[in-house]
Scaffold this active site. Sequence first.
Site, PDB file in Angstrom:
ATOM      1  N   LYS A 274       0.844  -1.203   0.000  1.00  0.00           N
ATOM      2  CA  LYS A 274       0.000   0.000   0.000  1.00  0.00           C
ATOM      3  C   LYS A 274       0.874   1.247   0.000  1.00  0.00           C
ATOM      4  O   LYS A 274       0.640   2.192  -0.749  1.00  0.00           O
ATOM      5  CB  LYS A 274      -0.933   0.001   1.228  1.00  0.00           C
ATOM      6  CG  LYS A 274      -2.057  -1.018   1.136  1.00  0.00           C
ATOM      7  CD  LYS A 274      -2.865  -1.133   2.430  1.00  0.00           C
ATOM      8  CE  LYS A 274      -3.914  -2.240   2.290  1.00  0.00           C
ATOM      9  NZ  LYS A 274      -4.707  -2.458   3.521  1.00  0.00           N
TER      10      LYS A 274
ATOM     11  N   GLN B  30      -4.522  -0.862   9.569  1.00  0.00           N
ATOM     12  CA  GLN B  30      -4.522  -2.209   9.025  1.00  0.00           C
ATOM     13  C   GLN B  30      -5.137  -3.182  10.035  1.00  0.00           C
ATOM     14  O   GLN B  30      -4.794  -3.172  11.219  1.00  0.00           O
ATOM     15  CB  GLN B  30      -3.081  -2.625   8.667  1.00  0.00           C
ATOM     16  CG  GLN B  30      -2.960  -3.968   7.985  1.00  0.00           C
ATOM     17  CD  GLN B  30      -3.599  -4.020   6.592  1.00  0.00           C
ATOM     18  OE1 GLN B  30      -3.723  -3.001   5.917  1.00  0.00           O
ATOM     19  NE2 GLN B  30      -4.015  -5.195   6.172  1.00  0.00           N
TER      20      GLN B  30
ATOM     21  N   ASP C 192     -10.983   3.367   4.294  1.00  0.00           N
ATOM     22  CA  ASP C 192     -11.463   1.978   4.244  1.00  0.00           C
ATOM     23  C   ASP C 192     -12.989   1.929   4.150  1.00  0.00           C
ATOM     24  O   ASP C 192     -13.551   0.889   3.808  1.00  0.00           O
ATOM     25  CB  ASP C 192     -11.036   1.226   5.516  1.00  0.00           C
ATOM     26  CG  ASP C 192      -9.779   0.397   5.306  1.00  0.00           C
ATOM     27  OD1 ASP C 192      -9.603  -0.132   4.199  1.00  0.00           O
ATOM     28  OD2 ASP C 192      -8.991   0.272   6.267  1.00  0.00           O
TER      29      ASP C 192
HETATM   30  N1  GUN Z   1      -7.159  -6.347   6.463  1.00  0.00           N
HETATM   31  C1  GUN Z   1      -7.623  -7.136   5.464  1.00  0.00           C
HETATM   32  N2  GUN Z   1      -8.277  -6.398   4.549  1.00  0.00           N
HETATM   33  C2  GUN Z   1      -8.205  -5.120   4.967  1.00  0.00           C
HETATM   34  C3  GUN Z   1      -8.687  -3.900   4.432  1.00  0.00           C
HETATM   35  O1  GUN Z   1      -9.324  -3.827   3.378  1.00  0.00           O
HETATM   36  N3  GUN Z   1      -8.405  -2.793   5.158  1.00  0.00           N
HETATM   37  C4  GUN Z   1      -7.729  -2.838   6.328  1.00  0.00           C
HETATM   38  N4  GUN Z   1      -7.524  -1.706   6.974  1.00  0.00           N
HETATM   39  N5  GUN Z   1      -7.272  -3.946   6.852  1.00  0.00           N
HETATM   40  C5  GUN Z   1      -7.514  -5.083   6.177  1.00  0.00           C
END
Ligand code: GUN
Length: 298
Positions: free
Chosen positions: A57, A101, A124
């Site tokens: 990311k 995350q 998100d």
């Molecule tokens: N962990 C697994 N998928 C995601 C996501 O789309 N966003 C976040 N913040 N954590 C995750």
Amino acid sequence: MGLKKATIIDGKEFSSRTNQSLLPYVELIVEKIGRPPALAVILVGEDAASLVYVRNKVKQTKDAGMVSIEHQLSAETSEKTLLSLIDTLNKDDQIDGILVQLPLPDHINENSIINAIKPSKDVDGFSIPNVGLLSTSVSGLIPCTPLGCLLLLKSYVGDLSGKSAVIIGRSNIVGKPMAQLLLNENCTVTIAHSKTKNIEAVCKEADILVAAVGRPNFVKSEWVKKGAVVIDVGINRLPPEGDKKGRLVGDVDFNSVSNVASAITPVPGGVGPMTIACLLRNTVTAACKRRNFNEPEM
Ligand code: GUN
């Protein structure tokens, strides 16, 4: 009679086009506010998969010409400390998007953290106000993975109106927002899950089948209607073989299902890259929304 194999939906190629389409927005934002959109990413602890996701990311945010600020905290970080960091980032005018995350360590309440993020910076789209906006069909920030699936579907299928869509999995991150998005596109939507009876028959009705269960090769070819479009959200690592790391596979038995479906996303290289592209898109959207600039459209 030879079997016609499904078209492989190339998420990698599509994600790089999505990223390209953001460049003019990034340039415009630089021109107007003197800096590119900025994303803060918070990682608590050292979950191996999360480390890889966060690294990707951060890299791609920078590659897209945006600012990425990483906060890597120890697994022992208290909920109070994390909340205080989020509060600082909420108030920081130099930050447009905040991503924490998941999963978080057990001693931290995930819901409290998600809902501490200012909704306008919640890239998100997991906070209650953004979930509410999605379920009332108003445009807020939309969870990245289901948004990525929708963009792929719209590009490969076109108009989704009237299609029968079955989603396997009811998570807050994928299943539920995916259902909402497809409902907003006028699909007839069913969510199947671990308690669903006769899941094979339910899936077999689907023109569009989205699998988000986290079980390797769960969906078999006998479950899939001929000509269906299959979106595989799963990323599962098989057990290691000898000294080799286990292979990554999706929730769909790709080889057999690709003899039945008309189009299918591969794993890796399908939904995964689109999730990150949509994170970048949401960061741009957040930066635009806060200032009433024109934002990327569907
Ligand atoms: N962990 C697994 N998928 C995601 C996501 O789309 N966003 C976040 N913040 N954590 C995750």
